[in-house]
Design an enzyme around this catalytic site. Structure first.
Site, short mmCIF file in Angstrom:
data_model
loop_
_atom_site.label_atom_id
_atom_site.label_comp_id
_atom_site.label_asym_id
_atom_site.label_seq_id
_atom_site.Cartn_x
_atom_site.Cartn_y
_atom_site.Cartn_z
CE LYS A 1 -1.23 -0.44 4.87
NZ LYS A 1 0.01 0.08 5.42
NE ARG B 1 -1.35 0.23 11.77
CZ ARG B 1 -0.38 0.77 11.09
NH1 ARG B 1 -0.53 1.88 10.48
NH2 ARG B 1 0.80 0.23 11.07
NE ARG C 1 8.41 -3.66 4.97
CZ ARG C 1 7.21 -3.26 5.36
NH1 ARG C 1 6.26 -3.06 4.48
NH2 ARG C 1 6.95 -3.08 6.63
NE ARG D 1 9.13 -0.58 9.20
CZ ARG D 1 7.84 -0.43 8.89
NH1 ARG D 1 7.51 0.02 7.70
NH2 ARG D 1 6.90 -0.72 9.75
NE ARG E 1 4.53 -3.79 11.88
CZ ARG E 1 5.46 -4.00 10.93
NH1 ARG E 1 6.48 -4.81 11.16
NH2 ARG E 1 5.37 -3.39 9.78
P1 AMP Z 1 3.66 1.11 9.46
O1 AMP Z 1 4.87 1.69 8.82
O2 AMP Z 1 2.37 1.65 8.90
O3 AMP Z 1 3.69 -0.40 9.53
O4 AMP Z 1 3.68 1.63 10.99
C1 AMP Z 1 4.76 1.33 11.84
C2 AMP Z 1 4.37 1.53 13.28
O5 AMP Z 1 4.01 2.91 13.50
C3 AMP Z 1 3.15 0.74 13.75
O6 AMP Z 1 3.45 -0.59 14.09
C4 AMP Z 1 2.73 1.59 14.96
O7 AMP Z 1 3.60 1.39 16.05
C5 AMP Z 1 2.95 3.00 14.46
N1 AMP Z 1 1.76 3.53 13.76
C6 AMP Z 1 1.63 3.83 12.44
N2 AMP Z 1 0.40 4.28 12.15
C7 AMP Z 1 -0.28 4.26 13.32
C8 AMP Z 1 -1.61 4.58 13.70
N3 AMP Z 1 -2.52 4.98 12.78
N4 AMP Z 1 -1.96 4.45 15.00
C9 AMP Z 1 -1.08 4.04 15.93
N5 AMP Z 1 0.17 3.69 15.65
C10 AMP Z 1 0.59 3.80 14.36
#
Ligand code: AMP
Length: 203
Positions: free
Chosen positions: A13, A85, A119, A153, A164
């Site tokens: 995405k 989320r 990744r 990461r 996650r």
């Molecule tokens: P992502 O890169 O979208 O996988 O996000 C990485 C991490 O950022 C997540 O595992 C959360 O710890 C935090 N995070 C990102 N977006 C949100 C959100 N909308 N609400 C809360 N935590 C978030």
């Protein structure tokens, strides 16, 4: 136009949101990137959630997002990637803006785990690669674009990924019931170009 991209980790995405944002000339706002690039006194608190694979508290997340979408480049619209989320975040989002379209990119958990474990991204220019799928870098340790070091990461380890994904099923998927027929579903288990074409046809 204000668009939300929803999908499990590794669904692509971020890649698709970025391509569509360029096409529509609006910013791509990845809340994960926003948080990873955060500076100042909140940094340590933010990292403590991210590194364990936990979500940040909703109000804190909203505060950071609200600030970003109030910037001038968001006047014509934006693409949200990683927010909302959960249902609470949908409610909070509704209190600050309206959304025009929701795009769901669907892949299986098996595919998600496979993609995430490969990744990597460039420490310097942030370009994304995948050592197992695509785009593959010529050298697994070096960025094709700028020669920077490729790193994984901190939350892309197997334990954090599983957590996650389970949060995604439990908390994020119910959002789709809320948006009902407002969302468009795309098969994410295709090539980047095929997914891009599907999205362009639907938008
Ligand atoms: P992502 O890169 O979208 O996988 O996000 C990485 C991490 O950022 C997540 O595992 C959360 O710890 C935090 N995070 C990102 N977006 C949100 C959100 N909308 N609400 C809360 N935590 C978030």
């Amino acid at each position: 136009m204000k668009i939300i991209f929803i999908g499990p980790q590794g669904s692509g995405k971020g890649t698709q949101a970025s391509l569509l944002a360029k096409k529509l000339n609006i910013p791509h706002i990845s809340t994960g990137d926003l948080l990873r690039n955060a500076k100042g006194q909140l940094k340590q608190e933010i990292d403590s959630y991210i590194n364990k694979g936990d979500l940040l508290p909703d109000e804190l997340m909203l505060k950071i997002l609200k600030q970003r979408i109030s910037e001038s480049d968001c006047k014509k619209g934006f693409i949200l990637d990683g927010f909302p989320r959960n249902l609470k975040q949908v409610e909070l989002l509704n209190s600050i803006t309206d959304i025009d379209k929701i795009i769901l990119i669907h892949i299986s958990d098996k595919e998600a785990i496979k993609r995430i474990s490969g990744r990597v991204n460039c420490e310097k220019c942030k370009a994304n690669y995948n050592l197992l799928t695509s785009p593959k870098p010529k050298n697994p340790k070096i960025c094709d674009k700028c020669g920077g070091r490729l790193i994984q990461r901190a939350d892309d380890n197997e334990q954090a990924v599983k957590k996650r994904l389970s949060i995604y099923h439990k908390e994020t998927e119910p959002i789709l019931d809320y948006y009902e027929d407002k969302f468009l579903t795309i098969n994410g288990e295709q090539s980047i170009d095929e997914i891009k074409e599907d999205i362009n046809e639907l938008i």
